[in-house]
Design a protein around this motif. Structure first.
Motif, PDB file in Angstrom:
ATOM      1  N   LEU A 141      29.583  57.366 -11.603  1.00  0.00           N
ATOM      2  CA  LEU A 141      29.468  55.908 -11.691  1.00  0.00           C
ATOM      3  C   LEU A 141      28.516  55.504 -12.812  1.00  0.00           C
ATOM      4  CD1 LEU A 141      29.914  53.018 -10.677  1.00  0.00           C
ATOM      5  CD2 LEU A 141      28.125  53.439  -8.971  1.00  0.00           C
ATOM      6  N   GLN A 142      27.380  56.170 -12.889  1.00  0.00           N
ATOM      7  CA  GLN A 142      26.413  55.847 -13.950  1.00  0.00           C
ATOM      8  C   GLN A 142      27.006  56.113 -15.330  1.00  0.00           C
ATOM      9  OE1 GLN A 142      23.102  58.257 -12.692  1.00  0.00           O
ATOM     10  NE2 GLN A 142      22.206  56.604 -11.464  1.00  0.00           N
ATOM     11  N   SER A 143      27.760  57.181 -15.447  1.00  0.00           N
ATOM     12  CA  SER A 143      28.398  57.511 -16.721  1.00  0.00           C
ATOM     13  C   SER A 143      29.409  56.425 -17.114  1.00  0.00           C
ATOM     14  CB  SER A 143      29.094  58.869 -16.608  1.00  0.00           C
ATOM     15  OG  SER A 143      29.846  59.140 -17.755  1.00  0.00           O
ATOM     16  N   GLU A 144      30.213  55.998 -16.143  1.00  0.00           N
ATOM     17  CA  GLU A 144      31.193  54.939 -16.412  1.00  0.00           C
ATOM     18  C   GLU A 144      30.491  53.641 -16.805  1.00  0.00           C
ATOM     19  OE1 GLU A 144      34.318  55.409 -16.654  1.00  0.00           O
ATOM     20  OE2 GLU A 144      34.743  57.208 -15.505  1.00  0.00           O
ATOM     21  N   GLN A 145      29.389  53.314 -16.136  1.00  0.00           N
ATOM     22  CA  GLN A 145      28.654  52.086 -16.457  1.00  0.00           C
ATOM     23  C   GLN A 145      28.038  52.164 -17.850  1.00  0.00           C
ATOM     24  OE1 GLN A 145      26.117  51.955 -12.988  1.00  0.00           O
ATOM     25  NE2 GLN A 145      27.389  50.374 -12.013  1.00  0.00           N
ATOM     26  N   ARG A 146      27.519  53.339 -18.214  1.00  0.00           N
ATOM     27  CA  ARG A 146      26.954  53.507 -19.565  1.00  0.00           C
ATOM     28  C   ARG A 146      28.038  53.303 -20.626  1.00  0.00           C
ATOM     29  NH1 ARG A 146      23.908  57.530 -17.337  1.00  0.00           N
ATOM     30  NH2 ARG A 146      25.411  59.140 -17.866  1.00  0.00           N
ATOM     31  N   THR A 147      29.204  53.884 -20.382  1.00  0.00           N
ATOM     32  CA  THR A 147      30.301  53.739 -21.332  1.00  0.00           C
ATOM     33  C   THR A 147      30.722  52.280 -21.447  1.00  0.00           C
ATOM     34  OG1 THR A 147      31.069  55.957 -20.750  1.00  0.00           O
ATOM     35  CG2 THR A 147      32.620  54.554 -21.918  1.00  0.00           C
ATOM     36  N   LEU A 148      30.774  51.586 -20.321  1.00  0.00           N
ATOM     37  CA  LEU A 148      31.115  50.162 -20.336  1.00  0.00           C
ATOM     38  C   LEU A 148      30.084  49.370 -21.144  1.00  0.00           C
ATOM     39  CD1 LEU A 148      32.836  47.777 -19.375  1.00  0.00           C
ATOM     40  CD2 LEU A 148      31.476  47.744 -17.269  1.00  0.00           C
ATOM     41  N   ASP A 149      28.816  49.668 -20.939  1.00  0.00           N
ATOM     42  CA  ASP A 149      27.763  48.988 -21.697  1.00  0.00           C
ATOM     43  C   ASP A 149      27.911  49.253 -23.196  1.00  0.00           C
ATOM     44  OD1 ASP A 149      26.714  47.973 -19.345  1.00  0.00           O
ATOM     45  OD2 ASP A 149      25.125  49.501 -19.194  1.00  0.00           O
ATOM     46  N   GLN A 150      28.247  50.491 -23.552  1.00  0.00           N
ATOM     47  CA  GLN A 150      28.422  50.838 -24.963  1.00  0.00           C
ATOM     48  C   GLN A 150      29.601  50.080 -25.573  1.00  0.00           C
ATOM     49  OE1 GLN A 150      28.825  55.081 -24.698  1.00  0.00           O
ATOM     50  NE2 GLN A 150      26.613  55.450 -24.677  1.00  0.00           N
ATOM     51  N   LEU A 151      30.684  49.952 -24.794  1.00  0.00           N
ATOM     52  CA  LEU A 151      31.848  49.203 -25.286  1.00  0.00           C
ATOM     53  C   LEU A 151      31.500  47.726 -25.495  1.00  0.00           C
ATOM     54  CD1 LEU A 151      34.687  50.765 -23.110  1.00  0.00           C
ATOM     55  CD2 LEU A 151      34.470  50.918 -25.607  1.00  0.00           C
TER      56      LEU A 151
END
Length: 147
Positions: free
Chosen positions: A32-42
């Motif tokens: 979940l944290q990884s997905e959220q980080r990727t979303l923030d980067q996008l």
């Protein structure tokens, strides 16, 4: 005499299942944290690209460059939409793993409580046996003195 619980292997199994459930929850939270980080980067990349479009418009750049940047923004919007879906799935997975861990913790607690009750019963019986032996020794001594 030492206490030995008949169902100790079951208690150990329940403990191991709880540990595995904790690991699974930890992995799900990491995902979940990884997905959220990727979303923030996008989202950050989209903001940077929008800023670049603004700068290009101020500099009166070519229309082709602006269209290219706009297509990239559109692509990032699609990626953000997919990533939001991925984040939701990861959140659902975390909730499932939490629920699973809760059930495993409850199972372990039930078995540990049963073990504790069994040990208390064992200790009570041991104390009764000791007391009976002491009573018998006292009776024998009294009878020996009475003769």
């Amino acid at each position: 005499m030492k206490f030995r619980y008949v169902y100790q292997k079951v208690v150990d199994l329940k403990s191991n299942e709880k540990t595995q459930a904790e690991w699974m929850l930890s992995a799900a939270v990491g995902q979940l944290q990884s997905e959220q980080r990727t979303l923030d980067q996008l989202r950050e990349a989209r903001l940077e690209t929008l800023s670049a479009i603004q700068r290009e418009m101020e500099n009166s750049s070519s229309m082709i460059k602006l269209q290219e940047l706009q297509r990239y923004v559109d692509y990032l919007e699609e990626c953000i939409t997919r990533k939001i879906s991925d984040v939701r799935q990861a959140e659902i997975n975390v909730e499932k793993k939490k629920s699973y861990l809760t059930s495993k913790m409850l199972d372990e607690k039930i078995w540990l409580k049963a073990k504790e009750k069994s040990k208390n019963k064992f200790m009570h019986e041991m104390l009764l046996r000791e007391q009976n032996e002491l009573d018998e020794m006292a009776t024998v001594r009294f009878a020996m003195k009475a003769r």
